[in-house]
Design a protein around this motif. Structure first.
Motif, PDB file in Angstrom:
ATOM      1  N   SER A  24      12.608  14.482   0.268  1.00 16.40           N
ATOM      2  CA  SER A  24      12.157  15.820  -0.127  1.00 16.40           C
ATOM      3  C   SER A  24      10.752  15.728  -0.707  1.00 16.40           C
ATOM      4  CB  SER A  24      13.089  16.409  -1.191  1.00 16.40           C
ATOM      5  OG  SER A  24      12.848  15.781  -2.440  1.00 16.40           O
ATOM      6  N   VAL A  25      10.046  16.867  -0.686  1.00 19.89           N
ATOM      7  CA  VAL A  25       8.678  16.879  -1.191  1.00 19.89           C
ATOM      8  C   VAL A  25       8.675  16.609  -2.700  1.00 19.89           C
ATOM      9  CG1 VAL A  25       8.510  19.377  -1.598  1.00 19.89           C
ATOM     10  CG2 VAL A  25       6.475  18.115  -0.929  1.00 19.89           C
ATOM     11  N   ILE A  26       9.732  17.010  -3.382  1.00 19.43           N
ATOM     12  CA  ILE A  26       9.799  16.772  -4.836  1.00 19.43           C
ATOM     13  C   ILE A  26       9.926  15.265  -5.104  1.00 19.43           C
ATOM     14  CG2 ILE A  26      11.219  17.120  -6.902  1.00 19.43           C
ATOM     15  CD1 ILE A  26      11.807  19.928  -5.900  1.00 19.43           C
ATOM     16  N   SER A  27      10.798  14.602  -4.380  1.00 18.35           N
ATOM     17  CA  SER A  27      10.925  13.150  -4.553  1.00 18.35           C
ATOM     18  C   SER A  27       9.628  12.453  -4.169  1.00 18.35           C
ATOM     19  CB  SER A  27      12.075  12.604  -3.702  1.00 18.35           C
ATOM     20  OG  SER A  27      13.304  13.070  -4.199  1.00 18.35           O
ATOM     21  N   ALA A  28       9.007  12.930  -3.089  1.00 14.36           N
ATOM     22  CA  ALA A  28       7.771  12.281  -2.616  1.00 14.36           C
ATOM     23  C   ALA A  28       6.670  12.340  -3.666  1.00 14.36           C
ATOM     24  CB  ALA A  28       7.298  12.933  -1.319  1.00 14.36           C
ATOM     25  N   ALA A  29       6.654  13.435  -4.454  1.00 15.00           N
ATOM     26  CA  ALA A  29       5.633  13.556  -5.499  1.00 15.00           C
ATOM     27  C   ALA A  29       5.850  12.537  -6.611  1.00 15.00           C
ATOM     28  CB  ALA A  29       5.644  14.964  -6.078  1.00 15.00           C
ATOM     29  N   ALA A  30       7.061  11.995  -6.686  1.00 16.94           N
ATOM     30  CA  ALA A  30       7.381  11.043  -7.747  1.00 16.94           C
ATOM     31  C   ALA A  30       7.166   9.603  -7.300  1.00 16.94           C
ATOM     32  CB  ALA A  30       8.834  11.236  -8.180  1.00 16.94           C
ATOM     33  N   VAL A  31       6.637   9.414  -6.101  1.00 11.69           N
ATOM     34  CA  VAL A  31       6.497   8.057  -5.553  1.00 11.69           C
ATOM     35  C   VAL A  31       5.173   7.371  -5.905  1.00 11.69           C
ATOM     36  CG1 VAL A  31       6.243   6.751  -3.383  1.00 11.69           C
ATOM     37  CG2 VAL A  31       8.167   8.326  -3.665  1.00 11.69           C
ATOM     38  N   PRO A  32       3.994   7.993  -5.634  1.00 13.25           N
ATOM     39  CA  PRO A  32       2.762   7.183  -5.597  1.00 13.25           C
ATOM     40  C   PRO A  32       2.454   6.393  -6.870  1.00 13.25           C
ATOM     41  CG  PRO A  32       2.393   9.305  -4.543  1.00 13.25           C
ATOM     42  CD  PRO A  32       3.749   9.371  -5.187  1.00 13.25           C
ATOM     43  N   GLU A  33       2.414   7.036  -8.025  1.00  9.73           N
ATOM     44  CA  GLU A  33       1.918   6.342  -9.223  1.00  9.73           C
ATOM     45  C   GLU A  33       2.754   5.100  -9.550  1.00  9.73           C
ATOM     46  OE1 GLU A  33      -0.816   6.616 -10.883  1.00  9.73           O
ATOM     47  OE2 GLU A  33      -0.371   5.554 -12.733  1.00  9.73           O
ATOM     48  N   THR A  34       4.074   5.235  -9.555  1.00 10.36           N
ATOM     49  CA  THR A  34       4.864   4.068  -9.962  1.00 10.36           C
ATOM     50  C   THR A  34       4.994   3.042  -8.831  1.00 10.36           C
ATOM     51  OG1 THR A  34       6.982   5.097  -9.413  1.00 10.36           O
ATOM     52  CG2 THR A  34       6.199   5.363 -11.669  1.00 10.36           C
ATOM     53  N   PHE A  35       5.090   3.495  -7.588  1.00 13.52           N
ATOM     54  CA  PHE A  35       5.241   2.514  -6.503  1.00 13.52           C
ATOM     55  C   PHE A  35       3.939   1.740  -6.279  1.00 13.52           C
ATOM     56  CE2 PHE A  35       9.496   2.540  -4.685  1.00 13.52           C
ATOM     57  CZ  PHE A  35      10.058   3.620  -5.343  1.00 13.52           C
ATOM     58  N   PHE A  36       2.796   2.413  -6.344  1.00 12.26           N
ATOM     59  CA  PHE A  36       1.519   1.685  -6.249  1.00 12.26           C
ATOM     60  C   PHE A  36       1.414   0.682  -7.397  1.00 12.26           C
ATOM     61  CE2 PHE A  36      -1.757   3.653  -3.295  1.00 12.26           C
ATOM     62  CZ  PHE A  36      -0.894   4.493  -2.625  1.00 12.26           C
ATOM     63  N   THR A  37       1.711   1.149  -8.611  1.00 10.39           N
ATOM     64  CA  THR A  37       1.550   0.292  -9.800  1.00 10.39           C
ATOM     65  C   THR A  37       2.481  -0.913  -9.738  1.00 10.39           C
ATOM     66  OG1 THR A  37       0.921   2.194 -11.147  1.00 10.39           O
ATOM     67  CG2 THR A  37       1.701   0.258 -12.323  1.00 10.39           C
ATOM     68  N   VAL A  38       3.735  -0.662  -9.448  1.00  3.50           N
ATOM     69  CA  VAL A  38       4.709  -1.761  -9.454  1.00  3.50           C
ATOM     70  C   VAL A  38       4.421  -2.738  -8.315  1.00  3.50           C
ATOM     71  CG1 VAL A  38       7.146  -2.332  -9.118  1.00  3.50           C
ATOM     72  CG2 VAL A  38       6.496  -0.469 -10.670  1.00  3.50           C
ATOM     73  N   TRP A  39       4.119  -2.198  -7.138  1.00  5.20           N
ATOM     74  CA  TRP A  39       3.903  -3.100  -5.997  1.00  5.20           C
ATOM     75  C   TRP A  39       2.733  -4.045  -6.267  1.00  5.20           C
ATOM     76  CZ3 TRP A  39       6.402  -5.079  -2.173  1.00  5.20           C
ATOM     77  CH2 TRP A  39       5.705  -5.749  -1.163  1.00  5.20           C
ATOM     78  N   THR A  40       1.614  -3.482  -6.699  1.00  2.03           N
ATOM     79  CA  THR A  40       0.431  -4.325  -6.880  1.00  2.03           C
ATOM     80  C   THR A  40       0.618  -5.302  -8.040  1.00  2.03           C
ATOM     81  OG1 THR A  40      -1.963  -4.345  -7.173  1.00  2.03           O
ATOM     82  CG2 THR A  40      -0.803  -2.596  -8.283  1.00  2.03           C
ATOM     83  N   ASN A  41       1.336  -4.876  -9.078  1.00  2.00           N
ATOM     84  CA  ASN A  41       1.457  -5.756 -10.248  1.00  2.00           C
ATOM     85  C   ASN A  41       2.593  -6.760 -10.142  1.00  2.00           C
ATOM     86  OD1 ASN A  41      -0.617  -5.052 -12.379  1.00  2.00           O
ATOM     87  ND2 ASN A  41       0.118  -3.032 -11.773  1.00  2.00           N
ATOM     88  N   LEU A  42       3.753  -6.302  -9.701  1.00  2.00           N
ATOM     89  CA  LEU A  42       4.908  -7.211  -9.673  1.00  2.00           C
ATOM     90  C   LEU A  42       4.811  -8.207  -8.523  1.00  2.00           C
ATOM     91  CD1 LEU A  42       7.454  -7.698 -11.246  1.00  2.00           C
ATOM     92  CD2 LEU A  42       8.614  -5.968  -9.887  1.00  2.00           C
ATOM     93  N   PHE A  43       4.382  -7.716  -7.364  1.00  2.00           N
ATOM     94  CA  PHE A  43       4.411  -8.581  -6.178  1.00  2.00           C
ATOM     95  C   PHE A  43       3.060  -9.207  -5.868  1.00  2.00           C
ATOM     96  CE2 PHE A  43       7.953  -5.719  -5.924  1.00  2.00           C
ATOM     97  CZ  PHE A  43       8.998  -6.583  -5.646  1.00  2.00           C
ATOM     98  N   ARG A  44       1.972  -8.461  -6.015  1.00  2.00           N
ATOM     99  CA  ARG A  44       0.667  -9.018  -5.692  1.00  2.00           C
ATOM    100  C   ARG A  44       0.101  -9.842  -6.852  1.00  2.00           C
ATOM    101  NH1 ARG A  44       2.213  -9.140  -1.125  1.00  2.00           N
ATOM    102  NH2 ARG A  44       1.796  -7.485   0.380  1.00  2.00           N
ATOM    103  N   ARG A  45       0.076  -9.296  -8.044  1.00  2.00           N
ATOM    104  CA  ARG A  45      -0.440 -10.068  -9.186  1.00  2.00           C
ATOM    105  C   ARG A  45       0.616 -11.047  -9.694  1.00  2.00           C
ATOM    106  NH1 ARG A  45      -5.165  -8.069 -10.085  1.00  2.00           N
ATOM    107  NH2 ARG A  45      -5.683  -9.555 -11.705  1.00  2.00           N
ATOM    108  N   GLY A  46       1.834 -10.567  -9.862  1.00  2.00           N
ATOM    109  CA  GLY A  46       2.898 -11.413 -10.412  1.00  2.00           C
ATOM    110  C   GLY A  46       3.497 -12.363  -9.389  1.00  2.00           C
ATOM    111  N   GLY A  47       3.287 -12.086  -8.126  1.00  2.07           N
ATOM    112  CA  GLY A  47       3.769 -12.985  -7.062  1.00  2.07           C
ATOM    113  C   GLY A  47       5.275 -13.187  -7.053  1.00  2.07           C
ATOM    114  N   LEU A  48       6.040 -12.157  -7.419  1.00  2.21           N
ATOM    115  CA  LEU A  48       7.502 -12.300  -7.465  1.00  2.21           C
ATOM    116  C   LEU A  48       8.058 -12.665  -6.092  1.00  2.21           C
ATOM    117  CD1 LEU A  48      10.066 -11.972  -9.245  1.00  2.21           C
ATOM    118  CD2 LEU A  48      10.183  -9.605  -8.422  1.00  2.21           C
TER     119      LEU A  48
END
Ligand SMILES: NC(=O)c1ccc[n+]([C@@H]2O[C@H](COP(=O)([O-])OP(=O)(O)OC[C@H]3O[C@@H](n4cnc5c(N)ncnc54)[C@H](OP(=O)(O)O)[C@@H]3O)[C@@H](O)[C@H]2O)c1
Length: 345
Positions: free
Chosen positions: A130-154
């Protein structure tokens, strides 16, 4: 509410004026006021999104308090993520066309009926979301992906400790870490929140108000510790996070809710060959965010489209109830994300 989430027709005429939420002066939630503003017009490389929903994030609270000013060139209107329909474009037409339904990471301007976004920071609304769920995606998914997996190398099979497991960031991090087959430890401030963390995939949930998370991590890992810590607290958590890390562990700092100063025995960092890193998303360049968007589209969008991971929605508020939305986020009674919706009925 019938018309609330309707997409614009193909011949949608962009109005001159829109309703936006302004921070009238630094202060409490009541400084957020609906005002009329000119609809912004896209410059080269940008698209105009007719916003249907906008995510609310803790950095918005800091901006409202005057402690997190928008970066140069960004809108003074709060809001770091939106979802809706592209209604005007000054970008390469090979990717986005009028009428495309997208969600976007923005450096500001989300709490409004229309919002500009760099075209490279837009992504298609995943699957049947849904468009409401989609609005809740970018900030946390960008942040977590880049930090946990790219910087943190999990890596799969590694152990990770995620602080604030019931936050927007935490609910995202638990799901992505679990989906990547990591062993997940999460902290939260109540037993019901710990239950929510477990439902999202945490193997061990720690109520930090009643348990010492360092003790629990040591006990549950036979004294070894975790490979990665994702921390939003800082302050005196810094030293305790170091105590949780095993040899070659990585601490990724992405928030400072407990303060930005810490004391640390550097000998422990050296002896265990630890890496301490961190980042903030908002100040990165459009090019960097665009690269990150492509990385997410390749690696995370399939998980979102399949429903294996997704934003956890706490509650929605209408745009003109932004102050109420901030009060809820500030109370920390929420689990997951709070979203503003636009009622055009
Ligand atoms: N670096 C970046 O690029 C970036 C981007 C976005 C967000 N952030 C940061 O990430 C953090 C979370 O943002 P959000 O939007 O997800 O906010 P949020 O949903 O409001 O989450 C804040 C959470 O902090 C938890 N918390 C408070 N004290 C705690 C403690 N001592 N130990 C563990 N958890 C504690 C609260 O949970 P309890 O009720 O359980 O205490 C609450 O769930 C914020 O600090 C924000 O500034 C950073």
């Amino acid at each position: 509410m019938t018309n609330t989430m309707s997409a614009p027709s193909a011949n949608h005429v962009v109005p001159e004026q829109m309703i936006a939420i302004e921070i009238t002066s630094p202060g409490g939630p009541d400084v957020l006021r609906p005002v009329h503003r000119a609809v912004p017009r896209p410059a080269a490389g940008e698209v105009l999104i007719r916003v249907e929903a906008a995510g609310v994030n803790r950095p918005d609270l800091l901006q409202r308090l005057g402690k997190y000013p928008p970066p140069p060139g960004a809108s003074d209107i709060p809001g770091l993520e939106v979802a809706g329909t592209i209604v005007e474009t000054a970008a390469d037409p090979s990717r986005w066309r009028l009428g495309d339904r997208v969600c976007a990471l923005v450096a500001g301007g989300g709490y409004a009926e229309y919002c500009l976004a760099p075209a490279v920071q837009c992504l298609p609304i995943p699957g049947g979301m849904s468009v409401i769920s989609a609005a809740a995606v970018p900030e946390t998914f960008f942040t977590v992906w880049t930090n946990l997996f790219r910087r943190g190398g999990l890596q799969p099979g590694e152990r990770v400790l995620i602080h604030g497991g019931s936050s927007g960031i935490g609910t995202t991090a638990i799901q992505l870490a679990h989906a990547s087959e990591a062993i997940v430890f999460a902290t939260a401030g109540s037993d019901p929140k710990c239950d929510a963390c477990r439902r999202l995939g945490a193997d061990v949930a720690i109520n930090y108000r009643t348990q010492d998370f360092v003790d629990v991590v040591r006990r549950e890992t036979s004294g070894q510790g975790v490979d990665v810590v994702l921390d939003i607290i800082g302050g005196d958590y810094f030293s305790r996070n170091i105590d949780c890390l095993q040899v070659s562990g990585r601490l990724v700092q992405i928030g400072l809710q407990g303060g930005n100063l810490a004391q640390i025995d550097l000998g422990r960092v050296m002896r265990r060959r630890l890496t301490v890193t961190g980042s903030t998303l908002r100040i990165r360049t459009v090019e960097e965010k665009g690269e990150l968007a492509r990385d997410l589209e390749a690696n995370v969008w399939p998980l979102l489209a399949s429903g294996r991971v997704g934003p956890v929605l706490d509650r929605t508020f209408l745009l003109n109830q932004a102050a109420e939305a901030h009060r809820r986020l500030e109370s920390s009674e929420h689990v997951g994300k709070i979203v503003l919706t636009i009622d055009r009925a």
